[in-house]
Design a protein around this motif. Structure first.
Motif, PDB file in Angstrom:
ATOM      1  N   LEU A   1      -2.245  60.751 -13.852  1.00 33.22           N
ATOM      2  CA  LEU A   1      -3.324  60.822 -12.873  1.00 33.22           C
ATOM      3  C   LEU A   1      -2.922  61.736 -11.717  1.00 33.22           C
ATOM      4  CD1 LEU A   1      -4.716  57.179 -12.621  1.00 33.22           C
ATOM      5  CD2 LEU A   1      -5.709  59.149 -13.782  1.00 33.22           C
TER       6      LEU A   1
ATOM      7  N   TYR B   1      -3.048  51.291 -10.903  1.00 37.81           N
ATOM      8  CA  TYR B   1      -4.335  51.930 -10.630  1.00 37.81           C
ATOM      9  C   TYR B   1      -5.288  51.080  -9.816  1.00 37.81           C
ATOM     10  CZ  TYR B   1      -2.479  54.464 -14.671  1.00 37.81           C
ATOM     11  OH  TYR B   1      -1.677  55.146 -15.539  1.00 37.81           O
TER      12      TYR B   1
ATOM     13  N   GLU C   1      -6.799  63.950 -14.112  1.00 41.61           N
ATOM     14  CA  GLU C   1      -5.388  63.896 -14.485  1.00 41.61           C
ATOM     15  C   GLU C   1      -4.895  65.305 -14.724  1.00 41.61           C
ATOM     16  OE1 GLU C   1      -4.871  61.382 -17.933  1.00 41.61           O
ATOM     17  OE2 GLU C   1      -6.176  62.596 -19.158  1.00 41.61           O
TER      18      GLU C   1
END
Length: 167
Positions: free
Chosen positions: A124, A28, A157
């Motif tokens: 995500l 991320y 998400e």
């Protein structure tokens, strides 16, 4: 690549917590600001203690170690947490370090924690690599979308679901 899987124990708490954070950073880092990771690193001891409490109870993620004994992956599944759950089993977490992507570790972890059961997960929206992996395992987006909490910068998400495999 040679690797082993086993359930986590309380003795794994520190490497598990640190590997989890490293995997977040790898996965991320392009979506979250450095402050996100810095705040998690600043509170790592609290996170370790929370993990210790979980592992002292019923929380038993599966860990993947490489041939050298380094922790390279983690996964857990359990009772579905969503009120509108599409089935009773949720793949709650799976992370592997980038250096083992494509080497079968993620697949072995999925097989270990959900087997062939019907399951769902949240991923995500901006994570095409993970979504492709989940599609390979029979998961499909079901049209449900939500935003993560503010401390996760409200990243969107999506939910992916699969029916039982085979049988």
């Amino acid at each position: 690549m040679e690797f082993t899987l086993r359930p986590a124990t309380v003795d794994d708490v520190e490497p598990l917590t640190r590997m989890h954070l490293a995997a977040w950073r790898e996965s991320y880092g392009h979506l979250l600001p450095e402050e996100f990771f810095a705040s998690r690193e600043a509170t790592i001891n609290t996170r370790i203690e929370r993990q210790r409490e979980g592992l002292a109870g019923s929380y038993r993620p599966i860990l993947a170690h490489d041939a050298d004994g380094s922790l390279v992956g983690i996964a857990s599944a359990g009772q579905a947490r969503d009120e509108d759950r599409p089935c009773e089993l949720e793949l709650q977490m799976i992370y592997t370090l980038r250096r083992v992507h494509g080497l079968g570790v993620g697949q072995a972890l999925v097989d270990a924690v959900i087997g062939n059961a019907a399951a769902y997960l949240w991923v995500l929206e901006d994570n095409p690599r993970a979504q492709a992996f989940y599609r390979k395992n029979g998961f499909r987006a079901d049209g449900t979308r939500q935003l993560l909490p503010p401390d996760w910068y409200e990243l969107p998400e999506i939910r992916m679901v699969r029916a039982a495999v085979g049988g």
